[in-house]
Write a protein that holds these residues in place. Structure first.
Motif, PDB file in Angstrom:
ATOM      1  N   ALA A 682       3.167 -51.947 -52.736  1.00 40.86           N
ATOM      2  CA  ALA A 682       3.622 -52.616 -51.515  1.00 40.86           C
ATOM      3  C   ALA A 682       3.756 -54.113 -51.737  1.00 40.86           C
ATOM      4  CB  ALA A 682       2.637 -52.334 -50.386  1.00 40.86           C
ATOM      5  N   PHE A 683       2.764 -54.690 -52.402  1.00 39.41           N
ATOM      6  CA  PHE A 683       2.836 -56.127 -52.693  1.00 39.41           C
ATOM      7  C   PHE A 683       4.008 -56.437 -53.626  1.00 39.41           C
ATOM      8  CE2 PHE A 683       1.505 -58.140 -56.735  1.00 39.41           C
ATOM      9  CZ  PHE A 683       1.852 -59.447 -56.450  1.00 39.41           C
ATOM     10  N   GLY A 684       4.176 -55.656 -54.683  1.00 34.18           N
ATOM     11  CA  GLY A 684       5.219 -55.942 -55.667  1.00 34.18           C
ATOM     12  C   GLY A 684       6.618 -55.786 -55.104  1.00 34.18           C
ATOM     13  N   ILE A 685       6.841 -54.699 -54.368  1.00 37.80           N
ATOM     14  CA  ILE A 685       8.178 -54.451 -53.816  1.00 37.80           C
ATOM     15  C   ILE A 685       8.513 -55.484 -52.743  1.00 37.80           C
ATOM     16  CG2 ILE A 685       9.551 -52.795 -52.495  1.00 37.80           C
ATOM     17  CD1 ILE A 685       8.001 -50.568 -53.969  1.00 37.80           C
ATOM     18  N   SER A 686       7.532 -55.856 -51.918  1.00 41.50           N
ATOM     19  CA  SER A 686       7.779 -56.837 -50.858  1.00 41.50           C
ATOM     20  C   SER A 686       8.196 -58.173 -51.440  1.00 41.50           C
ATOM     21  CB  SER A 686       6.521 -57.005 -50.006  1.00 41.50           C
ATOM     22  OG  SER A 686       6.162 -55.787 -49.411  1.00 41.50           O
ATOM     23  N   PHE A 687       7.490 -58.619 -52.457  1.00 44.99           N
ATOM     24  CA  PHE A 687       7.821 -59.918 -53.044  1.00 44.99           C
ATOM     25  C   PHE A 687       9.144 -59.887 -53.791  1.00 44.99           C
ATOM     26  CE2 PHE A 687       3.665 -61.620 -52.080  1.00 44.99           C
ATOM     27  CZ  PHE A 687       3.924 -62.977 -51.988  1.00 44.99           C
ATOM     28  N   VAL A 688       9.440 -58.790 -54.464  1.00 46.91           N
ATOM     29  CA  VAL A 688      10.725 -58.698 -55.157  1.00 46.91           C
ATOM     30  C   VAL A 688      11.871 -58.709 -54.146  1.00 46.91           C
ATOM     31  CG1 VAL A 688      12.196 -57.117 -56.467  1.00 46.91           C
ATOM     32  CG2 VAL A 688       9.886 -57.634 -57.262  1.00 46.91           C
ATOM     33  N   LEU A 689      11.709 -58.018 -53.016  1.00 44.02           N
ATOM     34  CA  LEU A 689      12.734 -58.035 -51.968  1.00 44.02           C
ATOM     35  C   LEU A 689      12.922 -59.449 -51.441  1.00 44.02           C
ATOM     36  CD1 LEU A 689      14.622 -56.491 -50.056  1.00 44.02           C
ATOM     37  CD2 LEU A 689      12.640 -56.083 -48.574  1.00 44.02           C
ATOM     38  N   CYS A 690      11.825 -60.162 -51.259  1.00 42.36           N
ATOM     39  CA  CYS A 690      11.900 -61.533 -50.752  1.00 42.36           C
ATOM     40  C   CYS A 690      12.616 -62.443 -51.742  1.00 42.36           C
ATOM     41  CB  CYS A 690      10.490 -62.034 -50.467  1.00 42.36           C
ATOM     42  SG  CYS A 690      10.421 -63.743 -49.905  1.00 42.36           S
ATOM     43  N   ILE A 691      12.174 -62.401 -53.005  1.00 42.60           N
ATOM     44  CA  ILE A 691      12.772 -63.270 -54.026  1.00 42.60           C
ATOM     45  C   ILE A 691      14.236 -62.911 -54.251  1.00 42.60           C
ATOM     46  CG2 ILE A 691      12.586 -64.028 -56.420  1.00 42.60           C
ATOM     47  CD1 ILE A 691      10.365 -65.008 -54.635  1.00 42.60           C
ATOM     48  N   SER A 692      14.560 -61.602 -54.174  1.00 39.90           N
ATOM     49  CA  SER A 692      15.954 -61.172 -54.367  1.00 39.90           C
ATOM     50  C   SER A 692      16.856 -61.768 -53.293  1.00 39.90           C
ATOM     51  CB  SER A 692      16.035 -59.648 -54.351  1.00 39.90           C
ATOM     52  OG  SER A 692      15.255 -59.110 -55.390  1.00 39.90           O
ATOM     53  N   CYS A 693      16.382 -61.778 -52.046  1.00 35.03           N
ATOM     54  CA  CYS A 693      17.191 -62.354 -50.966  1.00 35.03           C
ATOM     55  C   CYS A 693      17.441 -63.839 -51.214  1.00 35.03           C
ATOM     56  CB  CYS A 693      16.496 -62.164 -49.629  1.00 35.03           C
ATOM     57  SG  CYS A 693      16.417 -60.450 -49.101  1.00 35.03           S
ATOM     58  N   ILE A 694      16.419 -64.566 -51.603  1.00 37.39           N
ATOM     59  CA  ILE A 694      16.568 -66.000 -51.853  1.00 37.39           C
ATOM     60  C   ILE A 694      17.507 -66.221 -53.037  1.00 37.39           C
ATOM     61  CG2 ILE A 694      15.340 -68.100 -52.483  1.00 37.39           C
ATOM     62  CD1 ILE A 694      12.883 -66.964 -51.110  1.00 37.39           C
ATOM     63  N   LEU A 695      17.335 -65.398 -54.064  1.00 34.91           N
ATOM     64  CA  LEU A 695      18.175 -65.550 -55.258  1.00 34.91           C
ATOM     65  C   LEU A 695      19.639 -65.322 -54.932  1.00 34.91           C
ATOM     66  CD1 LEU A 695      18.534 -65.808 -58.333  1.00 34.91           C
ATOM     67  CD2 LEU A 695      18.028 -63.373 -58.507  1.00 34.91           C
ATOM     68  N   VAL A 696      19.960 -64.279 -54.195  1.00 34.08           N
ATOM     69  CA  VAL A 696      21.363 -63.957 -53.872  1.00 34.08           C
ATOM     70  C   VAL A 696      21.970 -65.047 -52.994  1.00 34.08           C
ATOM     71  CG1 VAL A 696      22.842 -62.346 -52.626  1.00 34.08           C
ATOM     72  CG2 VAL A 696      21.078 -61.482 -54.187  1.00 34.08           C
ATOM     73  N   LYS A 697      21.227 -65.501 -52.010  1.00 33.45           N
ATOM     74  CA  LYS A 697      21.749 -66.550 -51.127  1.00 33.45           C
ATOM     75  C   LYS A 697      22.030 -67.827 -51.899  1.00 33.45           C
ATOM     76  CE  LYS A 697      19.981 -67.298 -47.171  1.00 33.45           C
ATOM     77  NZ  LYS A 697      19.019 -67.619 -46.092  1.00 33.45           N
ATOM     78  N   THR A 698      21.089 -68.234 -52.698  1.00 37.88           N
ATOM     79  CA  THR A 698      21.231 -69.500 -53.431  1.00 37.88           C
ATOM     80  C   THR A 698      22.358 -69.411 -54.441  1.00 37.88           C
ATOM     81  OG1 THR A 698      18.857 -69.846 -53.192  1.00 37.88           O
ATOM     82  CG2 THR A 698      19.998 -71.200 -54.806  1.00 37.88           C
ATOM     83  N   ASN A 699      22.421 -68.307 -55.166  1.00 36.14           N
ATOM     84  CA  ASN A 699      23.439 -68.166 -56.205  1.00 36.14           C
ATOM     85  C   ASN A 699      24.838 -68.083 -55.603  1.00 36.14           C
ATOM     86  OD1 ASN A 699      24.202 -67.846 -58.944  1.00 36.14           O
ATOM     87  ND2 ASN A 699      24.488 -65.642 -58.571  1.00 36.14           N
ATOM     88  N   ARG A 700      24.963 -67.472 -54.435  1.00 33.00           N
ATOM     89  CA  ARG A 700      26.296 -67.338 -53.806  1.00 33.00           C
ATOM     90  C   ARG A 700      26.874 -68.702 -53.465  1.00 33.00           C
ATOM     91  NH1 ARG A 700      27.532 -67.600 -48.464  1.00 33.00           N
ATOM     92  NH2 ARG A 700      29.550 -66.723 -47.839  1.00 33.00           N
TER      93      ARG A 700
END
Length: 994
Positions: A682-700
């Motif tokens: 739960a901890f690992g998936i939650s943080f990866v989902l969070c970081i993925s959202c930030i990564l996609v937004k910033t990179n776009r």
């Protein structure tokens, strides 16, 4: 010639027994003669034999009243048998009884008389000479008393297989049938007595004793057996001394010094009364008190020792006594003794003189030495001590009952009953011979012996197979060693309140027939220590080790001397003087005193403890703040700032933060298998989902701003579908890692006993640290990529992802998780979960605060900045600044070329952008001012660089005139710049509102 030989042999026999005159024996004729050996005196006078003349027989001294009573018991038994119509009818038993004077030499002298008579009988001289005074052979001997004396006698009698039945010799050496073939006894051997002594010492928890033994065949074997038993029971012996009644004064002094200097309070004594008497007298003289004396049966009731004047020294005596028996009519028989009536008893005259302290006129001594007698109440040894005082003549009318002596002490018959039983044993053996049926006998071909010509060895054979019932209804039979197994009474010396004499109180018994561990019984309430105390004395080398400690060995000291060592943690002892501490069970731990085990303290990060409550409150606070931000974004979803931050990804990002805060709650509370398997994924998936959202937004946004010419392809690939797909793919990798982990090595609840001894830490065993490393490593990899893009986009307009804040949030993220690794590795127990919870909360709060708090602040408290014009102005300023930098770069390049060719100053490009060379320091991009005026007239911004200042113009009209404004801006821009950068700037200016 034949008559001459007969007379010669008789003369030789007469010489052999000459020392025993008519008054020195008890003798009666009969068909069958029994011999007897009794200590009528305690010893002999010391006499220096210089051999200048013929040696004379030594004189016996110190009259023994009890010895005379034992002799009387034998005479009484013989007379009772002779008067019995059923036992040996028509047969008369006679006797020949001698005084051993408690010495080996006198005993052997008497024994030689028995043997010599038997040898004369073996010559069959009756047909050659008429010897009217002839006495038949002695077919059995009753005696002797001391084991040392019986040993010497048994060696001699055994040569001729003359049976010897002792009534008081208890040495275990006499059970050796290879050496003592004809010896039997009616007293238990000392093997059981030595064991009983060791059992008593163990019962009272003593372990530090001294031993004293008579230097003879009674004391040495007895004390040796006691040492063996003591060693088995971890009883230590401080000193061991040998004594004798003939020891000189210096030897006695040396033994007393040892006793006085010893710390052992219990002294075990295997001795007879006469041997112990000199030692006790010296101890009394020195007034050595406080000792506990453990007495063997030979002196436990001795009247030589049990005297009131000795009581202050030996009042704490506990001893063994033989089982008492009953002899009906014996007391009356004792009272009938009289020198004139007891014609067959040559010892009656001396008894009378010693009892009444007088002399008989017709005695051999006209002025015998005066003696004083000692009295006792139990069967001990009584004696008279010679003095030089004059004795008056006896009248013969004295009353025997008027004088209290050990002779008439009828309280308990022990040795007297053994004598009585020994005589009856011989009588029943003769009865078996008398009633033997030919063909069923014990001899060759079942033959029987002739009772009229019975020989000693035939009587011995029947004694070995004897089995009869005594007058008390008990079965009597000798075992293979010639012993009778009997029980002991345990007595304690008390001082009589009536007359001040020493009395023997029975305080227990020892049952030889019982199982080991159940043989000894003691009634402690009856015991008086020192005559008055009920408290059991202490006789240990070291004080008892209390529960919670164990005995520790002191180097160079006996095992009984020890120091008390505290039990180590995790071990306990619940008994006194424990040799070792016991380990507590796995789930238990020793208490503070190490006397018992208590359940171990169970620790985990509980909901109810302050630390757990604090972490829970922070997690709930994070969930609340995230929900609040999500609510604000939902309510203001159509505002420019919300749109500019990619509204849909922001919702997903906030949802992932909710999951991050919620996952921390799985680390609190008692770990169960299901929580252990759920919390890390739960901890690992939650943080990866969070970081993925930030990564996609910033990179776009970064790709859009760096694109030279935006095309429809960019818009297609960077639409919402592709963004969500990329977030899903990044998160899916983490999901795959978690699934593989849970399948191959699932985490589970684990009770850890190793971290701290007294605490059980309930933790989660992660199953595979490698899988946990992959989970955290993948999360950090995504965070590193996100940090890289955020750092590159740090100079974009503030409306686009707050690049600086994202960079800062990533820095917080890395600091938290880099710090987490050593903290996680160095902590244990519940703090492992606490560290991870703190890391999750810190990282989550960092992301929430850095990314969203600034936007929420503008939305709620600065609504004037949440407008289309503000967003476009900021975006356009950034776009023109980039264009200006590019223009200045080209201008500088052209100028340098011109200078290098002709030295002339290059002109600036023809445009509406004016450049003025100056060296002013750069300043930040200005914001739009006078927004209402700018809506009518447009917006001009001045951008300063290190090489000049550029003024930028951009006008905005009402939304319904956007198309016209675009055309006007395009026209103006075409006049100001003729390169392809214009379309890119227009695209970036309009991007937030698309």
């Amino acid at each position: 010639m034949t008559s001459y030989s007969c007379c010669l042999i008789l003369l030789l026999f007469t010489w052999n027994t000459a020392a025993y005159g008519p008054n020195q024996r008890a003798q009666r004729k009969g068909d069958i003669i029994l011999g007897g050996l009794f200590p009528i005196h305690f010893g002999v006078a010391a006499k220096d034999q210089d051999l200048k003349s013929r040696p004379e027989s030594v004189e016996c001294i110190r009259y023994n009243f009890r010895g005379f009573r034992w002799l009387q018991a034998m005479i009484f038994a013989i007379e009772e048998i002779n008067s019995s119509p059923t036992l040996l009818p028509n047969m008369t038993l006679g006797y020949r009884i001698f005084d051993t004077c408690n010495t080996v030499s006198k005993a052997l002298e008497a024994t030689l008389s028995f043997v010599a008579q038997n040898k004369i009988d073996s010559l069959n001289l009756d047909e050659f000479c008429n010897c009217s005074e002839h006495i038949p052979s002695t077919i059995a001997v009753v005696g002797a008393t001391g084991s040392g004396i019986s040993t010497a006698v048994a060696n001699l009698l055994g040569l001729f297989y003359i049976p010897q039945v002792s009534y008081a010799s208890s040495s275990r050496l006499l059970s050796n049938k290879n050496q003592f073939k004809s010896f039997l006894r009616t007293i238990p051997n000392d093997e059981h007595q030595a064991t009983a002594m060791a059992d008593i010492i163990e019962y009272f928890r003593w372990n530090w004793v001294g031993t004293i033994a008579a230097d003879d065949d009674y004391g040495r074997p007895g004390i040796e057996k006691f040492r063996e038993e003591a060693e088995e029971r971890d009883i230590c012996i401080d000193f061991s001394e040998l004594i004798s009644q003939y020891s000189d004064e210096e030897e006695i002094q040396q033994v007393v010094e040892v006793i006085q200097n010893s710390t052992a309070r219990v002294i075990v004594v295997f001795s007879s009364g006469p041997d112990l008497e000199p030692l006790i007298k010296e101890i009394v003289r020195r007034n050595i008190t406080g000792k506990i004396w453990l007495a063997s049966e030979a002196w436990a009731s001795s009247s030589l020792i049990a005297m009131p004047e000795f009581f202050r020294v030996i009042g704490s005596t506990i001893g063994f006594a033989l089982k008492a028996g009953q002899i009906p009519g014996f007391r009356e028989f004792l009272q009938k003794v009289h020198p004139k009536k007891s014609t067959n008893n040559g010892f009656a005259k001396e008894f009378w003189e010693e009892t009444f302290n007088c002399y008989l006129p017709d005695g051999s001594k006209t002025s015998p030495a005066s003696t004083s007698f000692h009295k006792g109440h139990e069967e001990g040894l009584g004696a008279g001590n010679g003095t030089s005082a004059f004795r008056p003549p006896c009248t013969g009318d004295e009353n025997i009952t008027s004088v209290e002596t050990p002779y008439l002490d009828y309280t308990h018959l022990r040795i007297s009953y053994n004598v009585y039983l020994a005589v009856y044993s011989i009588a029943h053996a003769l009865q078996d011979i008398y009633t033997c049926t030919p063909g069923k006998g014990l001899f060759t071909n079942g033959s029987c012996a002739d009772i009229k010509k019975v020989e000693a060895w035939q009587v011995l054979k029947h004694l070995r197979h004897l089995n009869f019932t005594n007058n008390m209804g008990e079965q009597v039979d000798f075992d293979e060693f010639g012993d009778l197994v009997g029980n002991y009474s345990i007595i304690n010396w008390h001082l009589s309140p009536e007359d001040g004499s020493v009395v023997f109180e029975e305080v227990g018994h020892y049952n030889v027939y019982a199982k080991k561990g159940e043989r000894l019984f003691i009634n402690e309430n009856k015991i008086l220590w020192g005559g008055f105390s009920k408290e059991v004395p202490f006789s240990n080398c070291s004080r008892d080790c209390l529960p919670g400690t164990r005995k520790g060995i002191i180097e160079g000291e006996p095992t009984c001397c020890f120091e008390c060592v505290d039990c180590p943690d995790g071990e306990y002892s619940d008994e006194t003087d424990a040799s070792a501490c016991d380990k507590c069970p796995e789930d238990y731990w020793s208490n503070e005193n190490h006397t018992s085990c208590i359940p171990k303290q169970i620790e985990f990060l509980a909901w109810t403890e302050p630390f757990g409550i604090a972490l829970t409150l922070f997690a709930v606070l994070g969930i609340f703040l995230t929900s609040f931000v999500l609510g604000v974004f939902t309510k203001f979803r159509n505002t420019p700032i919300v749109k500019a931050t990619n509204r849909e990804l922001s919702y997903l990002l906030l949802f992932s933060l909710l999951c991050c805060f919620s996952s921390s709650l799985f680390f609190i509370g008692e770990p169960q298998n299901w929580t252990c398997r759920l919390r890390q994924p739960a901890f690992g998936i939650s943080f990866v989902l969070c970081i993925s959202c930030i990564l996609v937004k910033t990179n776009r946004v970064l790709l859009v701003f760096e694109a030279k010419i935006p095309t429809s392809l960019h818009r297609k690939w960077w639409g919402l579908n592709l963004q969500f797909l990329l977030v899903f793919l990044c998160t899916f990798v983490q999901i795959v890692i978690c699934v593989i982990w849970l399948y191959t090595a699932p985490p589970s609840s684990y009770r850890n006993h190793e971290l701290e001894d007294e605490i059980i830490f309930i933790t989660c065993h992660e199953g595979s640290l490698m899988a946990l490393g992959f989970l955290i490593g993948y999360t950090c990899l995504l965070a590193a990529i996100c940090f890289f893009f955020a750092f590159k986009s740090r100079k974009l307009p503030e409306n686009f992802n707050e690049a600086k804040f994202i960079t800062f949030s990533m820095l917080i993220f890395f600091i938290v998780w880099i710090s987490f690794i050593p903290a996680y590795a160095s902590t244990y127990g519940k703090f492992v979960s606490a560290v991870e919870v703190i890391a999750i909360l810190a990282a989550s709060f960092g992301l929430l605060a850095c990314i969203f708090f600034n936007k929420v602040y503008i939305i709620l408290f600065k609504p004037s900045r949440n407008t289309i014009e503000e967003v476009r102005c900021s975006t356009a300023a950034h776009a023109f600044k980039v264009a200006a930098r590019a223009t200045l770069r080209r201008s500088n390049v052209s100028r340098k070329r011109s200078n290098s060719l002709g030295g002339s100053t290059g002109s600036t490009p023809s445009s509406s952008i004016s450049s003025k060379s100056n060296h002013e320091d750069p300043f930040p991009l200005p914001a739009c001012a006078e927004r209402q005026r700018q809506q009518q007239r447009g917006c001009k911004q001045k951008v300063s660089f290190g090489s000049g200042t550029v003024t930028l113009s951009l006008s905005f009209e009402e939304p319904q005139k956007n198309a016209m404004a675009n055309r006007n801006a395009k026209r103006r821009n075409s006049l100001e710049a003729q390169n392809s950068d214009d379309s890119l700037m227009r695209h970036r200016a309009l991007l937030p509102l698309q």
